[in-house]
Design a protein around this motif. Structure first.
Motif: not given
Ligand code: S3P
Length: 423
Positions: A146, A172-173
């Motif tokens: 992440s 990645s968010d």
């Protein structure tokens, strides 16, 4: 009627690299058709095999049974990317999303090329990246599943850097955007979209949207590489003995700067049979000859769209009546060789006057230029070797090219195709 020759040049290197890397992290199987089987792209296949991806070849096709977005496995050895900047920089982006150690190295040329340009943004995204003094490979990468978001503003247009960040951005968010001073090739964006990833593109800004998992379950057809076709475009235009049809050429608008130069030089050409496959435009190019050759200027506006064609365009410039100029192009010093100095040195050796400056050069051309026999130093750069092989054939003068092994990195069939031109 003019004699016509027909050629499909080597497949696109940029698209071949991306096709197998993106397939490797897709959900479902991908068949890559007309893959480029050359040293650079084969090194990318070997790298992915080491990372646990199931890849098989069948004729001209490559069948990738993906590991999935989170499925790559730690390699038990250093990964050798050979001569390929694209291979190393794009794979570094993907590996930044994996929580294991990867060490990427390459040949002497690749180990001297700048990697800070990817190490810096990928580190900002949260990957741990180690490199040699000066930001040189080998690179050691320990990533994270992440990663942080990033807004990266590039000083120079580079598709490799943009792609590396976009691929890391899949892990990645958060918001991921890259701004460029001029638009570099957008094959990564096109392919990500084709595979179901949400990518937003405006002139100089690219961002990832919400959907960030490549799906797969498709075919990706690789066109012929306009950068490889360029050698024979220039040969046919200048030789004028036949008309040449180049089949299935990739005509992505971020790559076709050479066509504007042809127009500027009054080379007659036509684009036929246009079509679009996997979000990439394809077409056939009919190249005719020309009698009046005007000189041309390459600067920051058109540079990204013809960056790899400058060695062969320099051969064209030698035959243009007047002074052609390449400027704003210091990036050329950071390619497989220092291309500014390799082009000037070798043109001078064959009797073409050049003037070198830090970020470019001038070529004093002339339609009736006499090329002298000479030794050519390629600095193991495939595009320098091919450009001077074309000059030798055009001028009918023996140029002793110090090595031609490097040509295998992008165009293993080059000499067969050159023989066909000469037949
Ligand atoms: C490439 C991008 C260009 C180009 C190189 C291939 C790619 O390099 O010169 O041969 O496939 O993304 P930069 O990104 O360094 O401009």
């Amino acid at each position: 009627m003019a004699k016509i020759k027909i050629l499909r040049s080597a497949s696109d290197k940029s698209i071949s690299h991306r096709a197998i890397m993106l397939s490797a992290i897709s959900k479902k199987r991908v068949v890559v058709k007309n893959f480029l089987f050359a040293e650079d792209t084969l090194n990318t296949i070997k790298a992915l095999l080491k990372l646990g991806v199931d890849i098989k070849t069948k004729g001209l096709d490559v069948i990738v049974s993906p590991a999935g977005k989170y499925g790559l496995k730690e390699s038990d050895d250093i990964i050798n990317m050979g001569n390929s900047g694209t291979g190393m920089r794009l794979l570094s982006g993907i590996l930044s999303g994996f929580n294991f150690l990867s060490v990427l190295s390459g040949d002497e040329s690749l180990r001297s090329r700048p990697m800070m340009r990817i190490a810096e943004p990928l580190s900002r995204m949260g990957a741990e990246i180690l490199y040699r003094k000066g930001g040189l490979a080998p690179l050691a990468i320990k990533g994270k599943n992440s990663l942080n978001g990033i807004y990266h503003k590039q000083n120079i247009a580079s598709a490799q850097v943009k792609s590396s960040i976009l691929l890391a951005g899949l892990y990645s968010d958060e918001d991921v955007s890259i701004e460029e001073p001029a638009k570099s090739r957008n094959h990564t964006e096109n392919m990500l979209k084709f595979l179901g990833v949400d990518v937003k593109e405006s002139e100089n800004l690219v961002s990832l949207g919400k959907a960030r998992e490549p799906f797969g379950d498709c075919k990706i057809d690789v066109p012929a590489d306009i950068s490889s076709s360029a050698f024979f475009i220039i040969y046919a235009a200048l030789k004028g003995k036949f008309e040449l049809v180049l089949k299935d050429v990739g005509l992505n608008k971020t790559r076709i700067g050479i066509l504007d130069i042809l127009s500027r030089c009054s080379v007659n050409y036509e684009v036929m049979n246009r079509t679009v496959k996997n979000n990439e435009p394809f077409g056939d190019l009919l190249v005719k000859s020309t009698s009046s050759l005007k000189p041309f200027v390459i600067d920051k506006k058109n540079l990204p769209s013809l960056i790899d064609e400058i060695p062969i365009l320099s051969v064209l410039a030698a035959y243009c009546d007047g002074v052609s100029v390449v400027k704003d192009a210091s990036e050329l010093r950071k390619k497989e060789s220092d291309r500014i100095s390799a082009i000037c040195e070798n043109l001078n050796r064959v009797g073409v006057k050049t003037e070198e400056f830090e970020d470019g050069f001038k070529i004093y051309g002339n339609k009736n230029i006499r090329i002298k026999p000479a030794t050519i130093k390629t600095y193991k750069d495939h595009r320098i070797a091919m450009s001077f092989a074309i000059l030798s054939a055009l001028a009918d003068v023996n140029l002793d090219i110090d090595e031609t092994q490097s040509i295998k990195t992008s165009y293993p069939g080059f000499f067969e195709h050159l023989d066909y031109m000469l037949s």
